[in-house]
Design a protein around this motif. Structure first.
Motif, PDB file in Angstrom:
ATOM      1  N   LEU A  27       0.830  -1.210   0.000  1.00  0.00           N
ATOM      2  CA  LEU A  27       0.000   0.000   0.000  1.00  0.00           C
ATOM      3  C   LEU A  27       0.858   1.252   0.000  1.00  0.00           C
ATOM      4  N   LEU A  28       1.985   1.202   0.748  1.00  0.00           N
ATOM      5  CA  LEU A  28       2.910   2.344   0.743  1.00  0.00           C
ATOM      6  C   LEU A  28       3.494   2.538  -0.644  1.00  0.00           C
ATOM      7  N   ALA A  29       3.846   1.422  -1.305  1.00  0.00           N
ATOM      8  CA  ALA A  29       4.387   1.517  -2.665  1.00  0.00           C
ATOM      9  C   ALA A  29       3.374   2.150  -3.605  1.00  0.00           C
ATOM     10  N   CYS A  30       2.131   1.681  -3.544  1.00  0.00           N
ATOM     11  CA  CYS A  30       1.078   2.270  -4.387  1.00  0.00           C
ATOM     12  C   CYS A  30       0.918   3.760  -4.092  1.00  0.00           C
ATOM     13  N   GLY A  31       0.935   4.091  -2.801  1.00  0.00           N
ATOM     14  CA  GLY A  31       0.725   5.488  -2.408  1.00  0.00           C
ATOM     15  C   GLY A  31       1.831   6.403  -2.883  1.00  0.00           C
ATOM     16  N   VAL A  32       3.096   6.004  -2.692  1.00  0.00           N
ATOM     17  CA  VAL A  32       4.222   6.864  -3.076  1.00  0.00           C
ATOM     18  C   VAL A  32       4.315   6.989  -4.593  1.00  0.00           C
ATOM     19  N   VAL A  33       4.216   5.851  -5.305  1.00  0.00           N
ATOM     20  CA  VAL A  33       4.273   5.904  -6.766  1.00  0.00           C
ATOM     21  C   VAL A  33       3.111   6.729  -7.310  1.00  0.00           C
ATOM     22  N   MET A  37      -1.291   0.351 -13.690  1.00  0.00           N
ATOM     23  CA  MET A  37       0.041  -0.122 -13.330  1.00  0.00           C
ATOM     24  C   MET A  37       0.347   0.136 -11.859  1.00  0.00           C
ATOM     25  N   VAL A  38      -0.146   1.244 -11.352  1.00  0.00           N
ATOM     26  CA  VAL A  38       0.071   1.545  -9.933  1.00  0.00           C
ATOM     27  C   VAL A  38      -0.660   0.515  -9.066  1.00  0.00           C
ATOM     28  N   LEU A  39      -1.874   0.172  -9.462  1.00  0.00           N
ATOM     29  CA  LEU A  39      -2.650  -0.819  -8.707  1.00  0.00           C
ATOM     30  C   LEU A  39      -2.030  -2.218  -8.792  1.00  0.00           C
ATOM     31  N   TRP A  40      -1.285  -2.474  -9.851  1.00  0.00           N
ATOM     32  CA  TRP A  40      -0.628  -3.769  -9.988  1.00  0.00           C
ATOM     33  C   TRP A  40       0.316  -4.037  -8.811  1.00  0.00           C
ATOM     34  N   LEU A  41       0.830  -2.974  -8.223  1.00  0.00           N
ATOM     35  CA  LEU A  41       1.741  -3.144  -7.083  1.00  0.00           C
ATOM     36  C   LEU A  41       1.036  -3.764  -5.887  1.00  0.00           C
ATOM     37  N   ALA A  42      -0.290  -3.699  -5.857  1.00  0.00           N
ATOM     38  CA  ALA A  42      -1.041  -4.284  -4.737  1.00  0.00           C
ATOM     39  C   ALA A  42      -1.362  -5.757  -4.960  1.00  0.00           C
ATOM     40  N   TRP A  43      -1.026  -6.255  -6.143  1.00  0.00           N
ATOM     41  CA  TRP A  43      -1.332  -7.653  -6.458  1.00  0.00           C
ATOM     42  C   TRP A  43      -0.140  -8.523  -6.069  1.00  0.00           C
ATOM     43  N   PRO A  44      -0.329  -9.487  -5.166  1.00  0.00           N
ATOM     44  CA  PRO A  44       0.795 -10.322  -4.712  1.00  0.00           C
ATOM     45  C   PRO A  44       1.341 -11.207  -5.835  1.00  0.00           C
ATOM     46  N   ILE A  67       9.132 -12.393 -12.120  1.00  0.00           N
ATOM     47  CA  ILE A  67       7.950 -11.587 -12.453  1.00  0.00           C
ATOM     48  C   ILE A  67       7.918 -10.308 -11.624  1.00  0.00           C
ATOM     49  N   GLN A  68       8.382 -10.390 -10.381  1.00  0.00           N
ATOM     50  CA  GLN A  68       8.445  -9.197  -9.538  1.00  0.00           C
ATOM     51  C   GLN A  68       9.389  -8.158 -10.143  1.00  0.00           C
ATOM     52  N   ARG A  69      10.551  -8.634 -10.631  1.00  0.00           N
ATOM     53  CA  ARG A  69      11.502  -7.703 -11.253  1.00  0.00           C
ATOM     54  C   ARG A  69      10.922  -7.106 -12.534  1.00  0.00           C
ATOM     55  N   LEU A  70      10.227  -7.960 -13.276  1.00  0.00           N
ATOM     56  CA  LEU A  70       9.586  -7.462 -14.494  1.00  0.00           C
ATOM     57  C   LEU A  70       8.542  -6.410 -14.152  1.00  0.00           C
ATOM     58  N   ARG A  71       7.750  -6.661 -13.114  1.00  0.00           N
ATOM     59  CA  ARG A  71       6.761  -5.678 -12.698  1.00  0.00           C
ATOM     60  C   ARG A  71       7.408  -4.364 -12.305  1.00  0.00           C
ATOM     61  N   VAL A  78      13.833   8.040  -9.018  1.00  0.00           N
ATOM     62  CA  VAL A  78      14.397   7.341  -7.856  1.00  0.00           C
ATOM     63  C   VAL A  78      13.278   6.883  -6.920  1.00  0.00           C
ATOM     64  N   LEU A  79      12.326   7.782  -6.639  1.00  0.00           N
ATOM     65  CA  LEU A  79      11.213   7.417  -5.760  1.00  0.00           C
ATOM     66  C   LEU A  79      10.401   6.258  -6.330  1.00  0.00           C
ATOM     67  N   VAL A  80      10.076   6.349  -7.601  1.00  0.00           N
ATOM     68  CA  VAL A  80       9.280   5.289  -8.223  1.00  0.00           C
ATOM     69  C   VAL A  80      10.054   3.975  -8.215  1.00  0.00           C
ATOM     70  N   GLY A  81      11.341   4.053  -8.534  1.00  0.00           N
ATOM     71  CA  GLY A  81      12.152   2.840  -8.547  1.00  0.00           C
ATOM     72  C   GLY A  81      12.253   2.189  -7.179  1.00  0.00           C
ATOM     73  N   MET A  82      12.461   3.023  -6.141  1.00  0.00           N
ATOM     74  CA  MET A  82      12.584   2.486  -4.780  1.00  0.00           C
ATOM     75  C   MET A  82      11.305   1.791  -4.318  1.00  0.00           C
ATOM     76  N   PHE A  83      10.182   2.436  -4.589  1.00  0.00           N
ATOM     77  CA  PHE A  83       8.938   1.915  -4.025  1.00  0.00           C
ATOM     78  C   PHE A  83       8.247   0.909  -4.942  1.00  0.00           C
ATOM     79  N   ALA A  84       8.553   0.940  -6.253  1.00  0.00           N
ATOM     80  CA  ALA A  84       7.977  -0.071  -7.138  1.00  0.00           C
ATOM     81  C   ALA A  84       8.496  -1.459  -6.780  1.00  0.00           C
ATOM     82  N   ARG A  85       9.682  -1.510  -6.188  1.00  0.00           N
ATOM     83  CA  ARG A  85      10.251  -2.795  -5.768  1.00  0.00           C
ATOM     84  C   ARG A  85       9.520  -3.377  -4.559  1.00  0.00           C
TER      85      ARG A  85
END
Length: 555
Positions: A20-26, A53-60, A66-70, A139-146
């Motif tokens: 959720l933090l990743a979705c929020g920051v991105v 794409m932002v919501l995809w971060l909430a999908w486990p 696949i995580q790296r690809l995402r 940088v922010l997107v990269g850090m939190f997209a992971r």
């Protein structure tokens, strides 16, 4: 009902919070950059288009690959929207223009790699600021997209269902996004679609410019059908000098505090009523291409199928020269190639070329000395003070860079930054050299010809320039009056020009130049509008519509 062990439940909750933090920051980073380049409604539309794409971060996801690809896909997706927002924000802040506006498309179609690099050199400060913003966003997107949601590695574990509210919210957002992509007006705002279409428009415009022969043939035939007539017997020579980016507020001829036009002022003192300085001259365009289009088509809309001044002059019996220090495809195709003789002096691509305007003087002298005709129209197109200002005058020829004078003190008092004050010094030095070139052109015209020959000369700028006049920046300015304040000067050796202060104080519009030029050429034609000829007794001023508030056109 199976429950998760406390440790697994805590781990799952922590993973969900990270997601959720990743979705929020991105999402917040994207929204901030989108909001800079769009108004409220479009900000919401772009946010919806960016949401999948932002919501995809909430999908486990279980697979590390696949995580790296995402992570990579989300980063590329987000930076596409971020870059779109940054470019739009820059254009909005600098030119109050959208990327698909005629001004921006025209400028982009009329440029090349060299010009682009020179433009960045001129505006590197703004480029650094926006690039820094994009780097921070990246940088922010990269850090939190992971940190997107990760599924449990142990398949035997029982998966905990996410809260109903979260599932409902995500499903609702995805439904809205689907509706947005189904809507063409929304879908075409997507950066990938918008910029693909923008490039297509650019190529279409460039192709249209490159294939202008049919248009020139049409204009020539139209002018012959109009059958304009020269009303004055005997030889005549008319010189039209069009310069670039000159603001009359920086000319001593117009009362400026620095001696930037000593030679033109000397000409005025010598010629008396033969020379008129139009004190309140305005362009109706803040960039070159539309300004020239209006000058040569009488300021009439395309719907009226207006003729071209050069085609009319040739049809009436003038031999026409186009002598230019611009290496410019659009101008050459739309205007220059209508002349009998085309001399593009500047062979270096890029409007920021270091070719000095003085290079055209010999070519103009040759045209004036030509004996093949008794009637000449010589159009001279100068670089003037087009940025970069430092390239518009010879090296070590800036007398304004050392002294702290009243102009400098005024800029400091107005809070202008050091770099804008430096640009003003360079701009004024460019005007001083420009004064030399323009004065030489006037002297050549005054000295040329046979005894008793009629000669006329007209000088004006396509548009103005903002150099710390009303804002702390330098360059083209469609958003301030400085972008439209231009000089206009007329000289002729027969029949005194309007000499009273009241006459010369009348406002003048550059898009009406064609009507005045036809007067100077002594040409009559069926479309005559004497109320638009600033030299005629029937002249009637009409305020133009320009995109800035002007307190008065009479100053």
């Amino acid at each position: 009902m199976t429950t998760l062990p406390p440790e697994a439940s805590a781990s799952r909750s922590a993973s969900r919070r990270r997601a959720l933090l990743a979705c929020g920051v991105v999402g917040a980073t994207l929204l901030a950059l989108i909001a800079l380049g769009h108004d409220g409604r479009r900000t919401a539309q772009l946010a919806v288009l960016a949401s999948p794409m932002v919501l995809w971060l909430a999908w486990p996801l279980r697979s590390a690959r696949i995580q790296r690809l995402r992570t990579a896909l989300v980063w590329l997706w987000a930076m596409g929207f971020a870059l779109d927002g940054a470019v739009r924000a820059y254009l909005l802040d600098t030119y109050q223009a959208a990327p698909d506006s005629a001004m921006v498309l025209g400028a982009a179609a009329n440029t090349n790699a060299r010009e682009s690099s020179e433009y960045l050199w001129m505006h590197w400060r703004s480029a650094v600021i926006w690039c820094a913003a994009l780097v921070v966003a990246g940088v922010l997107v990269g850090m939190f997209a992971r940190r997107g949601a990760v599924a449990a590695a142990d398949a035997s574990r029982v998966r905990a269902r996410p809260p109903v509210w979260a599932t409902t919210l995500i499903a609702l957002l995805l439904l809205v996004a689907c509706a947005a992509y189904a809507s063409k007006p929304w879908r075409r705002l997507h950066p990938a679609i918008f910029w693909t279409q923008w490039v297509g428009s650019l190529h279409t415009l460039q192709a249209a410019w490159a294939d202008q022969q049919k248009q020139r043939d049409r204009l020539t035939a139209q002018a012959r059908a109009i059958a304009p007539v020269i009303t004055q017997a005997g030889p005549s020579t008319v010189v039209l000098v069009i310069t670039d980016s000159i603001n009359r507020d920086n000319m001593g001829l117009y009362g400026y505090g620095r001696p930037t036009t000593p030679r033109l002022q000397a000409h005025k003192a010598q010629t008396g009523e033969q020379m008129a300085v139009l004190k309140n001259a305005w362009s109706v365009d803040a960039s070159t291409l539309p300004a020239l289009r209006n000058m040569f088509h009488f300021g009439l809309p395309d719907a009226e199928n207006p003729p071209h001044v050069l085609a009319l002059a040739r049809a009436a019996g003038y031999k026409v020269w186009w002598i230019s220090n611009h290496d410019d495809l659009a101008i050459e195709q739309q205007h220059a190639r209508l002349a009998d003789v085309v001399d593009m002096v500047n062979r270096t691509p890029g409007r920021a070329s270091a070719s000095l305007d003085g290079e055209i003087l010999d070519c103009v002298q040759e045209a004036l000395a030509d004996t093949s005709t008794d009637r000449k129209l010589i159009v001279v197109h100068l670089m003037g003070a087009h940025p970069h200002y430092s390239l518009r005058f010879p090296a070590n020829a800036n007398p304004f860079d050392d002294d702290v004078d009243a102009v400098e003190n005024g800029l400091v008092k107005d809070g202008r930054s050091a770099w804008v004050r430096r640009f003003r010094q360079e701009y004024d030095a460019a005007l001083l050299y420009h004064d030399f070139v323009v004065s030489e052109l006037l002297q050549q015209t005054r000295s040329a010809g046979k005894p008793g020959e009629y000669r006329a000369w007209m000088y004006l700028s396509d548009h103005g320039q903002e150099v710390g006049h009303v804002s702390d920046r330098a360059g083209h300015s469609p958003s301030t009056a400085s972008g439209y304040r231009i000089p206009a000067v007329v000289w002729r050796n027969q029949q005194p020009l309007p000499g009273t202060a009241a006459q010369q104080q009348q406002p003048f519009r550059a898009d009406w130049t064609g009507w005045t030029l036809m007067d100077l050429l002594r040409i009559e034609w069926s479309g005559q509008k004497p109320e638009r000829d600033v030299l005629g007794g029937a002249y009637r001023w009409q305020a133009p519509e320009i995109p800035v508030a002007v307190e008065s056109f009479s100053r």
